[in-house]
Design a protein around this motif. Structure first.
Motif, short mmCIF file in Angstrom:
data_model
loop_
_atom_site.label_atom_id
_atom_site.label_comp_id
_atom_site.label_asym_id
_atom_site.label_seq_id
_atom_site.Cartn_x
_atom_site.Cartn_y
_atom_site.Cartn_z
N THR A 39 36.54 34.39 33.65
CA THR A 39 38.00 34.79 33.12
C THR A 39 37.94 36.08 32.24
O THR A 39 38.97 36.70 31.93
N GLN A 40 36.75 36.45 31.60
CA GLN A 40 36.64 37.48 30.50
C GLN A 40 37.37 38.79 31.21
O GLN A 40 37.02 39.32 32.20
N LYS A 42 40.28 39.38 32.18
CA LYS A 42 41.30 39.24 33.33
C LYS A 42 42.62 38.50 32.62
O LYS A 42 42.20 37.50 31.83
N ARG A 62 41.19 38.05 26.90
CA ARG A 62 42.05 37.83 27.92
C ARG A 62 43.73 38.01 27.60
O ARG A 62 43.92 37.60 26.44
#
Length: 173
Positions: A39-40, A42, A62
């Motif tokens: 998830t980094q 994004k 994020r």
């Protein structure tokens, strides 16, 4: 640049439990590292209960978008959206501007249910246990999804259980 994909990331037990009393029913330090890597940088979308359950708010690195129908809800460090449509629109715009290839939905159950039909990719951590819980992930229909990756992760220090990380892509008909 191509339109950013919509991905869902979830950790669930073998009986699809994802939560109990607004918390994860396990601790998987190894999986949290995988979550961060996936998830980094994004945009991430979550419901207000998921936001409330986070130990650290906002999740750093994020854009944190929080869906809530409560017009008075506040998420310091995040952006409150009054509809999923609004959150998806903002997330896709930011992803495109930042060069991110995905927007990632991180929960909870209601948000997953609404976004699963629209998703392009699923990052699923199958926790090798069955538990009681009050939140579940929807069924993954094998007619719509193909598993493209599967990696077994034995229980390590800081993990309550063994788990398998799987990646699914939506079948194109």
């Amino acid at each position: 640049m191509q339109k950013p994909k919509l991905a869902l990331i979830v950790a669930m037990s073998e009986n699809r439990v994802i939560g109990r009393d607004n918390a994860l029913p396990w601790h998987l330090k190894s999986d949290l590292k995988l979550f961060k890597a996936a998830t980094q940088f994004k945009p991430i979308i979550m419901g207000s209960n998921t936001w409330d359950s986070l130990p650290r708010k906002p999740l750093p690195g994020r854009l944190n978008l929080v869906c809530s129908r409560d017009l008075k809800f506040e998420a310091e460090g995040g952006i409150v959206c009054n509809s999923l449509f609004e959150a998806l629109d903002i997330a896709r715009e930011h992803a495109a501007d930042d060069g991110a290839d995905e927007v990632v939905v991180i929960g909870g159950a209601n948000i997953y249910e609404q976004t699963l039909p629209k998703a392009d990719r699923l990052y699923v951590t199958e926790v090798h246990t069955t538990l009681d819980g009050d939140a579940r992930f929807p069924e993954i229909d094998p007619a719509q999804w193909v598993e493209v990756k599967s990696e077994f992760c034995p229980k390590a220090e800081g993990d309550d259980y063994d788990f398998t990380v799987k990646v699914y892509e939506r079948k194109r008909i």
